[in-house]
Design an enzyme around this catalytic site. Sequence first.
Site, PDB file in Angstrom:
ATOM      1  N   SER A 138      -2.576  35.761  -8.349  1.00 48.78           N
ATOM      2  CA  SER A 138      -1.926  36.328  -9.526  1.00 48.78           C
ATOM      3  C   SER A 138      -2.943  36.900 -10.490  1.00 48.78           C
ATOM      4  O   SER A 138      -4.070  36.410 -10.599  1.00 48.78           O
ATOM      5  CB  SER A 138      -1.115  35.240 -10.236  1.00 48.78           C
ATOM      6  OG  SER A 138      -0.672  35.669 -11.505  1.00 48.78           O
ATOM      7  N   TYR A 151       1.400  26.977 -12.331  1.00 45.60           N
ATOM      8  CA  TYR A 151       1.378  28.165 -11.484  1.00 45.60           C
ATOM      9  C   TYR A 151      -0.013  28.794 -11.513  1.00 45.60           C
ATOM     10  O   TYR A 151      -0.601  29.101 -10.469  1.00 45.60           O
ATOM     11  CB  TYR A 151       2.423  29.172 -11.959  1.00 45.60           C
ATOM     12  CG  TYR A 151       2.443  30.446 -11.148  1.00 45.60           C
ATOM     13  CD1 TYR A 151       3.060  30.483  -9.899  1.00 45.60           C
ATOM     14  CD2 TYR A 151       1.854  31.611 -11.629  1.00 45.60           C
ATOM     15  CE1 TYR A 151       3.083  31.646  -9.143  1.00 45.60           C
ATOM     16  CE2 TYR A 151       1.884  32.788 -10.885  1.00 45.60           C
ATOM     17  CZ  TYR A 151       2.490  32.790  -9.645  1.00 45.60           C
ATOM     18  OH  TYR A 151       2.504  33.941  -8.904  1.00 45.60           O
ATOM     19  N   ALA A 153      -2.767  27.307 -12.289  1.00 44.65           N
ATOM     20  CA  ALA A 153      -3.738  26.383 -11.708  1.00 44.65           C
ATOM     21  C   ALA A 153      -3.778  26.507 -10.193  1.00 44.65           C
ATOM     22  O   ALA A 153      -4.849  26.531  -9.572  1.00 44.65           O
ATOM     23  CB  ALA A 153      -3.392  24.948 -12.107  1.00 44.65           C
ATOM     24  N   LYS A 155      -2.883  29.128  -8.379  1.00 50.53           N
ATOM     25  CA  LYS A 155      -3.423  30.426  -8.003  1.00 50.53           C
ATOM     26  C   LYS A 155      -4.925  30.488  -8.252  1.00 50.53           C
ATOM     27  O   LYS A 155      -5.677  31.116  -7.480  1.00 50.53           O
ATOM     28  CB  LYS A 155      -2.705  31.540  -8.771  1.00 50.53           C
ATOM     29  CG  LYS A 155      -1.234  31.700  -8.412  1.00 50.53           C
ATOM     30  CD  LYS A 155      -1.052  31.982  -6.924  1.00 50.53           C
ATOM     31  CE  LYS A 155       0.388  32.315  -6.580  1.00 50.53           C
ATOM     32  NZ  LYS A 155       0.582  32.565  -5.136  1.00 50.53           N
TER      33      LYS A 155
END
Length: 274
Positions: A138, A151, A153, A155
Site C-alpha cells: 500500500s 493494515y 503495519a 503492509k
Amino acid sequence: MTDARVWFITGASRGLGRAFAEAALAGGDRVVAAARDVSVLEDLAEKHPDHLVALSLDVSDRRQVFDGVERAAAAFGGLDVVVNNAGGMLYGMVEEAGEEQIRAHMDVNFFGAVWVAQAVLPHLRAARNGGRLLQVTSMGSGGGMATVGFYGAGKAALDSVSEALAMEVERFGVKVTVLQMGGYDTGLFTTGTTATEPQERYQPLRTEMEAMWGDAVSPAPETAAPVVMEVASMPDPPRRLIVGSQSFDQVMELRRAQEEHYRAWERLSRLAPG
C-alpha cells in the site's frame, strides 16, 4: 501459445486481483485465480475455459497454500508471474482491536503473503525467463495512520520482507517488485473490512478521520492493470513502485514531511554516538 505466461493471483475474486486476472487473460496468458470464494469467478471461467483455473484457497493456512501452489503449477505446467494480492482491512483504533482480530488480520495480510512467497519460489526459479513475484502492499505502508494502523503495519512488514526477499532471489533470476497501491475502488472498506468495537473516547478522532477520507471517488481497479502488466514484462523491473499518479504525489509529500521532522530533531539524534 509458447510465449503465453502462467499467472498465479491470490485474492482474485474481486478488486485488483480480478482486474489483474482479466488483463492477463486479455493478453493471451493463462491464469490460476485463487480466492476463498471461487463461485464469483464462474463467469470468468466460462469466458476463458482453457486459460483460467479457479482455485479455492485460504492464504492464512500454510499447508493449504503449499498444496494449492502445487496444484496451480500443475494446472498449466509451471508458474511465471505470481501476484501476492490477497488481503483485508482491520478498521479501528489500536486500543479497540482484540487479539483474535489482530492475529486474523496479520494471518492474511502478512503471514499469508509470506506463505505464498515461500511456496512459489521453487516454481519461479524454474520459470523459463526468470519468474516474477509482485507483492501488493500500500501507498500507506511508509507510516501509520489512525483507524488503519494494523493494515499499515501488515503492509509495512510485507514491504520490508519483500525487500529482503528481492536481494535473496535475484541471483536465481527471480525478480520481486513491491507494488505500493493507491486508493482504488476495490471494496476493501466494505466487503473486505473487519471493524473493531468503537470506544466513545475515540469518536471525535474517528469523525475527523472519516471527514478526511471524504467522499472522493476512487479509480476503478482495472485502471491499474496496465502498470502491472508492464512490470511483469520488464526484464529488469523496479523493486518497489507506487501505483497511482495522485498516490505518487501524496507519498512524496509524506516523505518530505518525514525528512523535515527528522531534521528538526537532528541535534538530539547526534548527541548519541551510535
